[in-house]
Design a protein around this motif. Structure first.
Motif, mmCIF file in Angstrom:
data_model
loop_
_atom_site.group_PDB
_atom_site.id
_atom_site.type_symbol
_atom_site.label_atom_id
_atom_site.label_comp_id
_atom_site.label_asym_id
_atom_site.label_seq_id
_atom_site.Cartn_x
_atom_site.Cartn_y
_atom_site.Cartn_z
ATOM 1 N N VAL A 144 0.811 -1.141 -0.079
ATOM 2 C CA VAL A 144 -0.052 0.186 -0.206
ATOM 3 C C VAL A 144 0.879 1.208 0.029
ATOM 4 C CG1 VAL A 144 -1.902 -1.075 1.023
ATOM 5 C CG2 VAL A 144 -0.214 -0.062 2.587
ATOM 6 N N THR A 145 2.160 1.027 -0.309
ATOM 7 C CA THR A 145 2.942 2.203 -0.479
ATOM 8 C C THR A 145 2.394 3.509 -1.300
ATOM 9 O OG1 THR A 145 4.900 0.805 -0.057
ATOM 10 C CG2 THR A 145 5.314 2.886 -0.917
ATOM 11 N N GLN A 146 1.988 3.035 -2.503
ATOM 12 C CA GLN A 146 1.552 4.161 -3.427
ATOM 13 C C GLN A 146 0.197 4.587 -2.977
ATOM 14 O OE1 GLN A 146 1.050 2.736 -7.492
ATOM 15 N NE2 GLN A 146 0.518 4.809 -8.216
ATOM 16 N N ALA A 147 -0.693 3.757 -2.284
ATOM 17 C CA ALA A 147 -1.906 4.309 -1.880
ATOM 18 C C ALA A 147 -1.655 5.123 -0.529
ATOM 19 C CB ALA A 147 -2.671 3.193 -1.486
ATOM 20 N N ARG A 148 -0.693 4.855 0.178
ATOM 21 C CA ARG A 148 -0.176 5.571 1.410
ATOM 22 C C ARG A 148 0.110 6.995 1.132
ATOM 23 N NH1 ARG A 148 0.622 4.340 6.611
ATOM 24 N NH2 ARG A 148 2.159 5.595 7.913
ATOM 25 N N GLU A 149 0.963 7.008 0.031
ATOM 26 C CA GLU A 149 1.498 8.376 -0.415
ATOM 27 C C GLU A 149 0.365 9.207 -1.188
ATOM 28 O OE1 GLU A 149 3.896 11.413 -1.335
ATOM 29 O OE2 GLU A 149 4.427 9.377 -0.207
ATOM 30 N N THR A 150 -0.651 8.476 -2.071
ATOM 31 C CA THR A 150 -1.502 9.321 -2.480
ATOM 32 C C THR A 150 -2.343 9.840 -1.351
ATOM 33 O OG1 THR A 150 -1.562 7.768 -4.409
ATOM 34 C CG2 THR A 150 -3.402 9.044 -3.998
ATOM 35 N N HIS A 151 -2.752 8.840 -0.304
ATOM 36 C CA HIS A 151 -3.484 9.378 0.603
ATOM 37 C C HIS A 151 -2.755 10.627 1.499
ATOM 38 C CE1 HIS A 151 -5.201 9.513 4.959
ATOM 39 N NE2 HIS A 151 -6.307 9.461 4.348
#
Length: 803
Positions: free
Chosen positions: A341-348
């Motif tokens: 979820v690295t990208q999702a976390r960065e997006t969030h």
């Protein structure tokens, strides 16, 4: 219920429950094979039972001729041989799919076997001795019961055997004429009915079980395929560990991510593998949360842990899992999924930032400003808090639209970014700078000790922001206006403080821009008047407070009245006479201009029909009206209902219409009206910075020279030059010209000499009610007889207009 309906319902129920034995689809064929296999496995036992029973009967019934017994025994042995032969052919492999014919063959075989046993009951039972009858009865009943349960997976075969046996037994009882025959018949029928129902119920349960097993097998196979495909193609990673926490399933992707072989990982626990790859200090708290969830033995979802992977560096993994149990219900480990979820976390994180900060300037946005300003006001309003004051400064870039339009949006963005940097450089760390949208900015200054301190900061901001900046290799002049409101002096609520700061900003703009103003109560009076005007506007038409005035347009060469401009007037019983320059803008902001403008157009057309047929009627149209999709249709309907020829109507529009992004709809409306003959005039020509560009976008019929040029005709040479240029341009383009605001004969002489077509202004007549305008038309002969400088009392004007 009629017998036919009962039989039809029974037949429908039979087909619904036992269609599997006759249907030709693949699933039914496979289920039939399972049924037939279960019966076939019992064939040797059934053959042995039938042969043994037959031998006993043949020996016991010694009174029957030997030939008869041998014939009967041979037939039974032949049937048993056929069944045993079929079993022998299928003993090594079970059938996987059989046709309905195989089920029918089994049914026929069972029926023949029943006929063989039922036949000796009919032939031998009546003449047999009581011991022989008892023996035969036991054998028949045993065959019924054993055959029914052995053949239950094939209910048609079981019922066929049961039917033939019961029929033979019934005939045997009827032939015996014993004293208890009737009772035995009833007992036999009851026994047969119970067996038949049991056969049907057993067959239904057996079929349902087979279907469930088949579906479970199919789902298991599907799940296996999906899991295999998931491991091969999904970005997620599967993991599984036993009751002791040791990893029991390590996918290639998990092994590659952790940088260890599957054998090495399976020798340790999942928590140990993660702990050895801690990415940050905060990983310990995340691992502790994961350990707690595993110890609780309950399913969990989306536990995030930072991991230093071998291939991609720092990654954030989300763990979801459910506990496994063995056959006894004991805990057997865990199976779960790891999602990156690295990208999702960065997006969030990015979205959270964008929710509170402006992406262009890096300053706080309106939401963050309101939150911090509200907190500052709450702290200062607390009973035990020290006397703290908070200042709110609202500012925008002077003439930013001109920068955007002339240099482009990229240059405008660069200017806004530079303004943001300059604001930050002037503030303390505790203060807040925000961009509210467009070129609007705001500052929150906490711990204000005096008004002089705020004034000094505002003065410095004006000085810093008015310095030119370089954009795309060009020097761009900047300027700013600032409005200041201080809490709690100028507002005890958030909205009140922001509203008062806006009022101060408007005051700074009206005072000449590039300056600041601190809110004073009189600015609130202006705001209250605006609110009062907006409220009064909502019922002005229904209360008949608005009426039309007419200002003549005179042809310069012939000195004849060739037209009139229709002007709206509003007399409020409490607010008095309200200038159109004041209430038109409020009507546009409140969304009322469409209703008011349509009323003006309808009244102007209706009154113009009653005037001389050569008279041209001009009506001003707001840009907000023209941007509506239905404007052209409404205008054409007003013209048609009034009966006014379209050629006698002229709509006046301003240059501001073309500076809006929605001007395409306005141009479409203008073209639609011009196509039917309505004339279009460009009002206040020459005041915009790109007036010539507008003449290329639309073929106007008339240019109206702004009164600002006419006013300076006698005092400034450049004004005369501009007017002559406009008149020459209009002549070249085939447009008529009108000069507004002509008040002196000297101005008229200059305009006549330059070639102006028509004039209007106080030299000819002031705007007047319709009755006065009609009298002016009637008495018009020479300039000396015109009502020059006419200024009528408003009450008399209203009464005459109503008449």
């Amino acid at each position: 219920m009629p017998a036919t309906s009962l039989f039809g319902a029974l037949a429908l129920a039979w087909r619904r429950e036992f269609n599997v034995y006759t249907a030709c689809d693949r699933d039914s064929a496979e289920l039939r094979a399972r049924h037939l296999n279960s019966v076939t496995r019992l064939t040797p036992l059934m053959v042995l039972a039938n042969v043994g029973n037959a031998a006993i009967v043949a020996l016991a019934f010694d009174g029957v001729p030997l030939l008869h017994r041998m014939v009967w025994l041979s037939v039974l042995l032949a049937l048993c041989g056929i069944g045993l032969r079929a079993w022998w052919r299928r003993r090594d492999k079970a059938a996987t799919s059989v046709s309905p014919r195989a089920a029918r063959h089994a049914t026929i075989g069972a029926a023949l076997l029943g006929i063989v046993w039922g036949g000796i009951a009919v032939a031998w039972f009546p003449g047999a001795s009581p011991p022989q009858q008892l023996l035969l009865t036991g054998l028949i009943l045993g065959t019924m019961c054993g055959g029914a349960f052995a053949l239950a997976p094939l209910p048609m075969a079981a019922l066929a055997q049961l039917g033939t046996l019961s029929l033979g037994s019934s005939i045997a009882l009827l032939r015996d004429h014993g004293p208890a025959t009737l009772y035995l018949m009833l007992l036999l029928l009851l026994y047969v009915a119970v067996l038949a129902i049991s056969v049907l119920a057993t067959a239904r349960v057996f079929t349902a079980r087979l279907r469930s097993e088949r579906e479970a097998s199919r789902q298991g196979h599907l799940i296996g395929l999906l899991l295999r495909d998931f491991e091969e193609h999904s970005a997620d990673v599967l993991w599984e560990c036993g009751a002791g926490g040791l990893l029991t399933h390590v996918s290639p992707r998990l092994s590659a991510a952790l940088g260890s072989s599957a054998a090495e990982l399976q020798g340790g626990t999942l928590l140990d593998a993660l702990a050895s790859r801690r990415a940050t200090n905060e990983a310990d708290s995340h691992l502790a949360a994961l350990r707690t969830s595993l110890n609780l033995g309950q399913a969990f979802r989306d536990l995030v842990v930072p991991v230093q992977t071998a291939s991609n560096g720092l990654r954030w993994w989300s763990f979801s899992a459910k506990p496994l149990v063995d056959e006894l219900g004991h805990h057997a480990g865990w199976r779960g999924v790891i999602s990156d979820v690295t990208q999702a976390r960065e997006t969030h994180r990015r979205l959270a930032y964008l929710a509170h900060f402006d992406s262009l300037t890096g300053l706080a946005n309106r939401l963050e400003l309101r939150e911090q300003l509200a907190r500052a006001m709450e702290v200062s309003a607390a009973p035990d808090a020290p006397p703290l004051r908070t200042a709110l400064m609202c500012l925008d870039v002077d003439h930013f639209k001109s920068i955007n339009d002339t240099l482009g949006h990229a240059a405008g963005d660069a200017v806004l970014a530079e303004v943001g940097r300059r604001l930050q450089s002037c503030l303390r760390q505790a203060d807040l700078a925000a961009r509210l949208g467009g070129d609007e900015f705001a500052l929150v200054i906490t711990d204000v000790r005096s008004d002089d301190e705020v004034a000094a900061l505002a003065r410095r901001l004006v000085q810093v922001l008015c310095q030119p900046c370089e954009v795309a290799g060009r020097q761009v002049a900047l300027g700013t206006s600032i409005g200041v409101a201080i809490a709690p002096d100028h507002g005890r609520t958030l909205d009140e403080l922001m509203g008062n700061a806006d009022l101060a900003l408007y005051a700074a703009k009206e005072a000449g821009r590039a300056r600041f103003e601190i809110f004073v109560p009189r600015l609130g009076d202006r705001r209250r008047r605006r609110v009062a005007i907006e409220q009064a506007l909502r019922g002005a038409l229904s209360r008949s407070e608005m009426h039309l005035h007419w200002q003549p347009r005179v042809d310069v060469s012939r000195w004849e009245v060739v037209g009139a401009e229709v002007l709206l007037r509003w007399q409020h019983p409490e607010l008095g006479r309200i200038n159109p320059d004041e209430f038109i803008g409020i009507a546009e902001d409140a969304g009322l201009i469409a209703e008011i403008g349509l009323w003006v157009l309808q009244r102007a057309c209706a009154h113009a029909v009653q005037m001389p047929p050569h008279l041209l009627v001009s009506v001003n149209v707001s840009p907000a009206q023209l941007q509506r999709e239905d404007f052209a249709a409404l205008a054409l309907r007003a013209i048609e209902r009034s009966g006014l020829p379209p050629q006698r109507l002229e709509l006046e529009v301003t240059e501001s219409l073309f500076m809006d992004e929605t001007s395409a709809q306005a141009l479409a409306n203008l073209h639609a009206l011009r196509n039917v003959g309505v004339r279009i005039a460009l009002d206040d020509f020459g005041t915009g910075y790109s007036s010539l560009a507008y003449l290329r976008r639309f073929p106007f019929d008339t240019l109206k020279i702004d009164r600002a040029f006419v006013r300076e005709l006698m005092t400034r040479h450049d004004a005369r030059a501009i007017v002559r240029t406009i008149l020459e341009l209009a002549k070249t383009l085939g447009m008529e010209t009108i000069a507004e605001g002509v008040e002196e004969p000297a101005q008229l002489d200059v305009l006549r000499e330059a070639g102006c077509g028509s004039i209007q202004g106080f030299m000819v007549a002031r705007p007047m009610p319709r009755g006065d305008f009609l009298r002016l038309m009637k008495n018009w002969t020479t300039p000396g007889t015109a009502y020059m400088g006419l200024d009528l009392d408003i009450d008399s004007e209203r009464s005459r207009d109503a008449a």
